[in-house]
Scaffold this active site. Sequence first.
Site, PDB file in Angstrom:
ATOM      1  CD  GLU A 250      40.569  43.576  42.584  1.00  0.00           C
ATOM      2  OE1 GLU A 250      41.796  43.626  42.341  1.00  0.00           O
ATOM      3  OE2 GLU A 250      40.104  43.325  43.711  1.00  0.00           O
TER       4      GLU A 250
ATOM      5  CE  LYS B 146      40.422  40.818  46.617  1.00  0.00           C
ATOM      6  NZ  LYS B 146      40.955  42.133  46.139  1.00  0.00           N
TER       7      LYS B 146
ATOM      8  CB  CYS C  59      42.918  40.865  43.364  1.00  0.00           C
ATOM      9  SG  CYS C  59      44.432  41.856  43.360  1.00  0.00           S
TER      10      CYS C  59
END
Lengths: 293, 293
Positions: free
Chosen positions: B43, B116, B153
């Site tokens: 990331e 995300k 994540c």
Amino acid sequence: MTMLTAALIQQCCSENRETNLATTECMIRKGAAAGAKLVILQELHSSLYFCQIESPALFDLAESIPGSSTARFGALAAELNIVIVASLFERRAAGLYHNTAVVFEKDGTIAGTYRKMHIPDDPGFYEKFYFTPGDLGFNPIETSVGSLGVLVCWDQWYPEAARLMALAGADLLIYPTAIGWDPQDTVDEKERQYDAWRTVQRGHAIANGVPVLAVNRVGVEQSPQGDGAIQFWGGSFIAGPQGEILAQASADTEEILMVTLDRGRSETVRRIWPFLRDRRIDAYGELVKRFRD
Amino acid sequence: MTMLTAALIQQCCSENRETNLATTECMIRKGAAAGAKLVILQELHSSLYFCQIESPALFDLAESIPGSSTARFGALAAELNIVIVASLFERRAAGLYHNTAVVFEKDGTIAGTYRKMHIPDDPGFYEKFYFTPGDLGFNPIETSVGSLGVLVCWDQWYPEAARLMALAGADLLIYPTAIGWDPQDTVDEKERQYDAWRTVQRGHAIANGVPVLAVNRVGVEQSPQGDGAIQFWGGSFIAGPQGEILAQASADTEEILMVTLDRGRSETVRRIWPFLRDRRIDAYGELVKRFRD
């Protein structure tokens, strides 16, 4: 009272129902004597795992709820002043049966029931023949030791079930189970299966910030047709809200697995990992689809 | 072609963007030379993890998509004839930024992007300041090496995200990540956190019968305000569709983690564990509620 002591009864079963029940009762008494306020039994603890074959005659094993088993466990809960989670083969009507967990309050009353929602069907685990899928939904059962998110066996592979229990305020996730190996499987395959079983449930603890208590049957049971056997892998365990293993039973022995849980730990963990805060409920709608094709 | 070789690039970052990009490129080339047809970056690999503080000036790190980074990685993908998963700080408009994964096809074109969806916000991880939650939903990106369920994540803690990707046909779940410890945490707490992180993702592999590839940043990064640091815990890993660990990186070293996946394995595993068959989609409706109170 922030601490809760629980006992998981991991046992072998025989063809003799009364022997099974007597063993269970003896182990419950030992767990209570050791301080347990919550005792959890394995799936379908009163009998052999009868779903190895499909036989209409085996519906004779089913019983009504309430009935003689609930009277017996209720009386025991009241005598010992504990909460008991039992797992029964429920006869709801002729031709309508469920795999049902029953929770007894410490005064002996039935605090609530849960009918297994996800029903497996694999060679040697012919549950779709016996059990109508549950129709009570995913709802925790309120007791004096907390809100119990009781689920059963195959449910343990479904994150949706664990999440719905947590969203409804479950303090604990509880899984009575009867899962085992094909004795013919390789050692590697057995290890992968056991580890997967434990890992996916630890994942539910982590994703929801709650302890998981899983109690599994142990011992080898031959198929009545003589064409195989299941080696129930025991391995009952308790994980904390970060998925950490707090207690672990063996793969081949009857055991009373004890744990003392700090009930404040979930709140602490959810403050450092506030997963519930950030769920994208605006984008989860297609979870109710069979497949997104 | 049933086998797929992938490489995960676990690296340390510095303040020098060009050095970071040169390191990444060098490691991609090594991975491709070792046979990888799919290379996955961690990331926000182009910079330090800037979210340790909230500073409006740091939006200068953001870039447009397409832009100079996508041109660079696209050219590299085409040159090496590989699929690359990169992770960029996207400037969509003034005041509108995302944490965006970009997938490059082996001809250098952009196969797709994922913004995300779940955004954390904890001390030292002030992501809600920088990143608008994604608005592209949970949709796999189709490539020549398969349907890639790219998540980022914080998404890794959400079973819903993994499930939605699997239901849309993802062959792999892929998690570029930047997660670490507070160096002040006890050894026990560090172990619980790392193990929880790995376990919950292994759980997604198991529940969905797909491999998981998670690549994490490594190294210690000080807060610009001098009031702390994050010890990024590396530990990138690849798990198979039973959650079994196929490859595992260290906690403190830059590494190119290689794996060769048998893409037929998911079908085999889903036949013995047919979880998708038995989902109770009639009873999952309240997953779109914030809480069931």
